[in-house]
Design a protein around this motif. Structure first.
Motif, PDB file in Angstrom:
ATOM      1  N   TYR A  99       8.968  11.809   0.960  1.00  0.00           N
ATOM      2  CA  TYR A  99       8.568  12.759  -0.076  1.00  0.00           C
ATOM      3  C   TYR A  99       7.289  12.389  -0.821  1.00  0.00           C
ATOM      4  O   TYR A  99       6.678  13.257  -1.448  1.00  0.00           O
ATOM      5  N   THR A 159       9.853  19.345  -6.675  1.00  0.00           N
ATOM      6  CA  THR A 159      11.195  18.757  -6.756  1.00  0.00           C
ATOM      7  C   THR A 159      11.340  17.575  -5.819  1.00  0.00           C
ATOM      8  O   THR A 159      11.896  16.536  -6.179  1.00  0.00           O
ATOM      9  N   ASN A 160      10.837  17.721  -4.591  1.00  0.00           N
ATOM     10  CA  ASN A 160      10.922  16.628  -3.631  1.00  0.00           C
ATOM     11  C   ASN A 160      10.131  15.410  -4.082  1.00  0.00           C
ATOM     12  O   ASN A 160      10.547  14.266  -3.858  1.00  0.00           O
TER      13      ASN A 160
END
Length: 304
Positions: A99, A159-160
């Protein structure tokens, strides 16, 4: 001629610099190769294979060399350290690299001394940091806040991304706890201890992989050549040679000198990520990096 050369090779100063160079470059490169290893393969599965294989090789070598087998108590103690350092810390880092860029991950990992200082102050040793170390803590926090602020100087705010950052913070906390706990438990000799930590840490990680990832024990047969090559590199250079060099330094060099890997590794990781993984190297991220590394330097210099 050969005698002179042998003496040079056996020189403690030469050995010291060779070990430092190994830790600086090999550990700094692990972020990039973990990224390559897990691009198309489940991260926990690949990390477990790396650790278990390296641990098995080290354990067999140690036993063949005549080192005694660990007692059941030592297996439990070294295994607990292995879970903290490898199952949790290494596992979280392997997932986080899905990520966030390798350079950002390495910079955030450089804040481990911050957690070690804090935990040693409030719990383990109740030792108040020096003023220089406290200044380093504040500077390091400033750099981290700049690096991960919502506007994103080094990463985009998604979000990741925040999931990756959170996993790295969990990894840092677990690594700090494992490091501090190592001095309080009954452990076998260094080589055996390292092997047991890898075997137990990798074994537990393998169980987590079987439960949470879509893999089987034979899924390695589906890995692309790039992932296999990276796995072999990490087993040999990241775990066996790199960790052995670090263990030698821990016994033969000053803590201040050994700690310098914490702010050299991110520089190596940033350059490799930029050169081989196409990662951006912006002026803002470089500024955040310099601030973080300054904080780590102050912490290192200020240790009692």
């Amino acid at each position: 001629m050969n005698t002179v050369l042998l003496k040079k090779i056996q020189s403690p100063r030469l050995t010291l610099w060779m070990a430092l160079a190994s830790v600086y470059t090999l550990w700094g490169s692990t972020y990039l190769f973990i990224h390559f290893m897990t691009e198309r393969m489940p991260p926990l599965y690949m990390a477990s294979l790396r650790l278990s294989t390296a641990g098995l090789i080290l354990y067999l070598y140690a036993r063949i060399s005549g080192l005694p087998a660990p007692t059941p108590k030592q297996w439990v103690s070294a295994g607990l350290i292995g879970v903290l350092l490898l199952t949790i810390a290494n596992g979280c880092m392997s997932v986080a690299l899905q990520y966030v860029p390798t350079s950002i991950a390495a910079l955030l990992a450089a804040t481990v001394p911050l957690f070690i200082i804090l935990f040693n102050w409030i719990s383990f040793g109740h030792i108040r940091p020096t003023n220089l170390s406290l200044a380093g803590l504040l500077v390091g926090l400033l750099g981290v806040s700049l690096l991960v602020q919502p506007t994103g100087v080094g990463v985009s705010s998604t979000t990741n991304t925040w999931l990756g950052i959170g996993l790295i913070m969990v990894a840092n906390i677990s690594w700090a706890l494992g490091t501090l706990l190592s001095g309080k438990l009954s452990l076998p000799s260094q080589l055996i201890s390292s092997a047991v930590q890898m075997l137990v840490g990798g074994g537990v990680l393998f169980l987590f992989s079987m439960l949470t990832e879509n893999v089987t024990p034979t899924s390695i047969g589906d890995a692309p050549v790039k992932a296999i090559g990276s796995l072999i590199y990490l087993i040999i250079f990241g775990s066996i040679i790199g960790f052995s060099s670090f263990a030698w330094l821990a016994r033969n060099a000053s803590p201040q000198l050994v700690s310098t890997y914490a702010y050299v590794n991110p520089v190596v990781a940033m350059l490799l990520g930029w050169a081989f993984a196409g990662e951006a190297l912006t002026s803002s991220s470089i500024l955040a990096a310099l601030i973080i590394l300054t904080g780590v330097v102050l912490i290192t210099l200020g240790r009692k």
